[in-house]
Design an enzyme around this catalytic site. Structure first.
Site, mmCIF file in Angstrom:
data_model
loop_
_atom_site.group_PDB
_atom_site.id
_atom_site.type_symbol
_atom_site.label_atom_id
_atom_site.label_comp_id
_atom_site.label_asym_id
_atom_site.label_seq_id
_atom_site.Cartn_x
_atom_site.Cartn_y
_atom_site.Cartn_z
ATOM 1 N N HIS A 36 0.805 -1.220 0.000
ATOM 2 C CA HIS A 36 0.000 0.000 0.000
ATOM 3 C C HIS A 36 0.839 1.271 0.000
ATOM 4 C CE1 HIS A 36 1.143 -0.274 4.174
ATOM 5 N NE2 HIS A 36 0.722 0.970 4.337
ATOM 6 N N HIS A 51 1.638 6.870 0.036
ATOM 7 C CA HIS A 51 0.849 5.942 0.845
ATOM 8 C C HIS A 51 -0.567 5.920 0.281
ATOM 9 C CE1 HIS A 51 -1.423 4.430 4.275
ATOM 10 N NE2 HIS A 51 -0.285 4.030 4.807
#
Length: 130
Positions: A36, A51
Site C-alpha cells: 500500500h 501511501h
C-alpha cells in the site's frame, strides 16, 4: 500521523485513476510488505513516501499491484503501482493518498501548490534548498 507533519511535509490527493506514476527519475527504496506504500528517492536526493489510501494496510495488499521492487530505477511518468479503488471503497476505506517528503528537514522548505487540476505535468511540490 500524516496530518501532524511528523513524517515530513507533503500533501494528500484523491487519485482520479488507478495508477501511481513516478513524479521524478529515481530509485525505489522501499515497498511496504502490504504493497500500500512505496518509498522513492529522486536522483537529486528527495525522499518521497506515497501511501495509497487511509488505513489500507488492513487490506493486506489485496487491492495493490506493485510494478517495481526495492532498488529498481525508474523514470518520471513510469507506472509504479496500480490499485483497485472499488475494492478499497468496498471496505469503507478512503483512497486519499498522502505524499510526504520524508527528508523535509534536509531542505530550507517544502512548499505545496495545491491544485484542483488533474494535470500530472504540473508541479505540486517545490523543494527549497538550503
Amino acid at each position: 500521523m500524516f496530518g501532524s507533519g511528523a513524517m515530513g511535509k507533503g500533501y494528500a490527493v484523491e487519485p482520479n485513476g488507478n495508477n501511481i506514476v513516478a513524479p521524478f527519475d529515481g530509485t525505489v527504496v522501499m515497498v511496504a510488505p502490504t504493497k500500500h506504500a512505496i518509498g522513492l528517492r529522486s536522483n537529486s536526493g528527495i525522499e518521497l513516501l506515497i501511501h495509497v489510501g487511509l488505513d489500507t494496510v488492513t487490506l493486506d495488499g489485496k487491492p495493490f499491484t506493485v510494478h517495481v521492487k526495492d532498488g529498481d530505477s525508474f523514470k518520471a511518468g513510469d507506472v509504479l503501482m496500480t490499485f483497485d479503488r472499488d475494492m478499497i471503497a468496498a471496505h469503507n476505506l478512503s483512497s486519499i493518498t498522502p505524499v510526504i517528503v520524508t527528508n523535509s528537514s534536509t531542505y530550507a522548505d517544502v512548499l505545496v501548490q495545491p491544485s484542483d487540476e488533474t494535470d500530472t505535468t504540473k508541479p505540486i511540490l517545490t523543494i527549497v534548498h538550503q
